[in-house]
Write a protein that holds these residues in place. Structure first.
Motif, PDB file in Angstrom:
ATOM      1  N   PRO A   5     -13.724  26.507  10.543  1.00  0.00           N
ATOM      2  CA  PRO A   5     -12.467  27.029  11.356  1.00  0.00           C
ATOM      3  C   PRO A   5     -11.225  26.201  11.397  1.00  0.00           C
TER       4      PRO A   5
ATOM      5  N   PHE B 274      -8.482  25.389  14.017  1.00  0.00           N
ATOM      6  CA  PHE B 274      -7.445  25.713  15.671  1.00  0.00           C
ATOM      7  C   PHE B 274      -5.882  25.288  15.119  1.00  0.00           C
TER       8      PHE B 274
ATOM      9  N   ARG C 221      -3.633  35.304  21.865  1.00  0.00           N
ATOM     10  CA  ARG C 221      -3.930  35.364  20.579  1.00  0.00           C
ATOM     11  C   ARG C 221      -5.244  35.889  20.400  1.00  0.00           C
ATOM     12  N   ASN C 222      -5.997  36.547  19.936  1.00  0.00           N
ATOM     13  CA  ASN C 222      -7.072  36.254  20.098  1.00  0.00           C
ATOM     14  C   ASN C 222      -8.174  35.501  18.446  1.00  0.00           C
ATOM     15  N   PRO C 223      -9.190  35.026  18.465  1.00  0.00           N
ATOM     16  CA  PRO C 223      -9.833  34.875  16.795  1.00  0.00           C
ATOM     17  C   PRO C 223      -9.008  35.457  15.919  1.00  0.00           C
ATOM     18  N   TRP C 224      -9.038  35.325  14.414  1.00  0.00           N
ATOM     19  CA  TRP C 224      -8.498  35.924  13.709  1.00  0.00           C
ATOM     20  C   TRP C 224      -9.231  35.257  12.437  1.00  0.00           C
ATOM     21  N   GLN C 225     -10.024  36.232  11.942  1.00  0.00           N
ATOM     22  CA  GLN C 225     -10.768  35.720  11.159  1.00  0.00           C
ATOM     23  C   GLN C 225     -10.754  36.752   9.243  1.00  0.00           C
TER      24      GLN C 225
ATOM     25  N   THR D 268     -11.655  31.140   9.723  1.00  0.00           N
ATOM     26  CA  THR D 268     -11.578  31.840  11.009  1.00  0.00           C
ATOM     27  C   THR D 268      -9.956  31.030  11.672  1.00  0.00           C
ATOM     28  N   PHE D 269      -8.996  31.124  12.641  1.00  0.00           N
ATOM     29  CA  PHE D 269      -8.441  30.992  13.047  1.00  0.00           C
ATOM     30  C   PHE D 269      -8.577  30.745  14.342  1.00  0.00           C
ATOM     31  N   TYR D 270      -8.068  30.199  15.342  1.00  0.00           N
ATOM     32  CA  TYR D 270      -8.192  30.009  16.842  1.00  0.00           C
ATOM     33  C   TYR D 270      -6.982  29.908  17.624  1.00  0.00           C
ATOM     34  N   PHE D 271      -6.630  30.156  18.507  1.00  0.00           N
ATOM     35  CA  PHE D 271      -5.667  29.820  19.542  1.00  0.00           C
ATOM     36  C   PHE D 271      -5.454  29.429  20.267  1.00  0.00           C
TER      37      PHE D 271
ATOM     38  N   GLN E 114     -12.308  20.758  20.749  1.00  0.00           N
ATOM     39  CA  GLN E 114     -12.958  22.012  19.996  1.00  0.00           C
ATOM     40  C   GLN E 114     -13.625  21.861  18.994  1.00  0.00           C
TER      41      GLN E 114
END
Lengths: 215, 215
Positions: free
Chosen positions: B105, B107, B114-118, B124-127, B138
């Motif tokens: 993951p 962050f 933006r929604n998480p980008w897998q 997975t990128f979380y914004f 987080q």
């Protein structure tokens, strides 16, 4: 054959400064200003503990005699002549002891016209008004096969380094942050190529020596 | 007990930059601009030679397997989660391969909603829109006992360091001059105290790890 080397040797903060903000002639008598004295001491405390440094500045008996001390003594011994900028000289003129700590000829880059100034203990300051190459030329004439130290400050070092006139240099990396101050490498010419020659880690300081590649 | 460490690990030029001037979104397709690509490669060439790096980015077979490679692999293995600033993400989004090189993951500190980008390969990128402490909170929730890497850029690292949220960091010192660029430690808080933990000299790079003293 010219065997004399031109070098510099400085102590630098983790954020790249060799002097903290506020350490200047205007605030020389106000060590609380921007906490410059505390910062300076945090950078230099390992130096003040060395036997060689203590003896050279008559700070008292004792001191450490390990690797850091050896390096300082070797740097002193190899130096036949020093060159410095006018800011370093103007500050030092007020604060060096009467027996200035160089014990060699010192060429000062300045616009001041002044006769040589001889101090007890074989330090003589010569004042050069016609630029860095002239000062180096004069230094070479008296250095023999000994080495020439570009003593500082940062601006003077940058000028010699960017002109391709430095052979090698040592940085003593100390883990302190200054935030603001005199940056050693503020205006570097990216064409200057260097390589690492030696890394000597001590307990609190890492000493790295670099060699400048000649074209 | 929290055993997870927060760290950063960056490659720095001798004059204190982690990226050359001109290495930005506006000039991403103009590698001649300010010679940014040449400078970047001079800084990173030792990285591109390492077997681990080559495999991770699918750059091809072979590569060095010595100490530098081991360090890179260890840094990757210890990283359970990364945190990065929006500039680093925006640049990377264009240039990382589809299989982004994190495999954890990530962050991203941003004002973009933006929604998480897998991505393939478990990145997975979380914004995160509410600041560095929230991102760290987080990150801790998913890191377990693994370590959290503040990936960059400089501004993001400075924010975490000045907030006292970093436990330790490694700088890979490379003997190149950039002249101008993104300074790693441009705005440091001098109250942040660090000490050296380990110095590992390689042939062309010196790796120094620092520990941040906790109040």
């Amino acid at each position: 054959m010219q065997t004399s080397k031109v070098f510099f040797d400085v102590v630098m903060s983790l954020d790249g400064f060799i002097a903290p903000e506020g350490m200047d002639l205007a605030h020389a008598n106000d060590p609380e200003y921007k906490q410059w004295m505390n910062k300076w001491m945090a950078l230099q405390q390992w130096v003040f503990r060395q036997k060689f440094f203590r003896e050279n500045l008559h700070l008292g008996e004792g001191g450490e005699t390990g690797q850091d001390n050896r390096m300082m003594e070797e740097t002193f011994q190899r130096t036949s002549v020093s060159i410095m900028g006018k800011n370093m000289f103007n500050g030092g003129e007020q604060f060096w002891p009467e027996e200035a700590p160089f014990h060699t000829p010192v060429f000062v880059l300045t616009d001041q016209i002044r006769n040589p100034w001889q101090r007890p203990g074989d330090t003589t300051f010569y004042f050069v008004n016609d630029g860095i190459e002239s000062a180096l030329h004069q230094a070479r004439e008296v250095a023999g096969n000994g080495d020439i130290r570009i003593a500082g400050g940062a601006n003077c070092i940058q000028q010699y380094l960017n002109a391709g006139l430095i052979d090698e240099f040592t940085i003593h990396y100390v883990p302190v942050f200054f935030g603001h101050g005199t940056s050693l490498f503020a205006h570097m010419n990216p064409e200057i190529k260097v390589k690492m020659r030696e890394t000597i880690p001590s307990k609190e300081v890492v000493h790295i020596t670099y060699e400048v590649e000649k074209k």
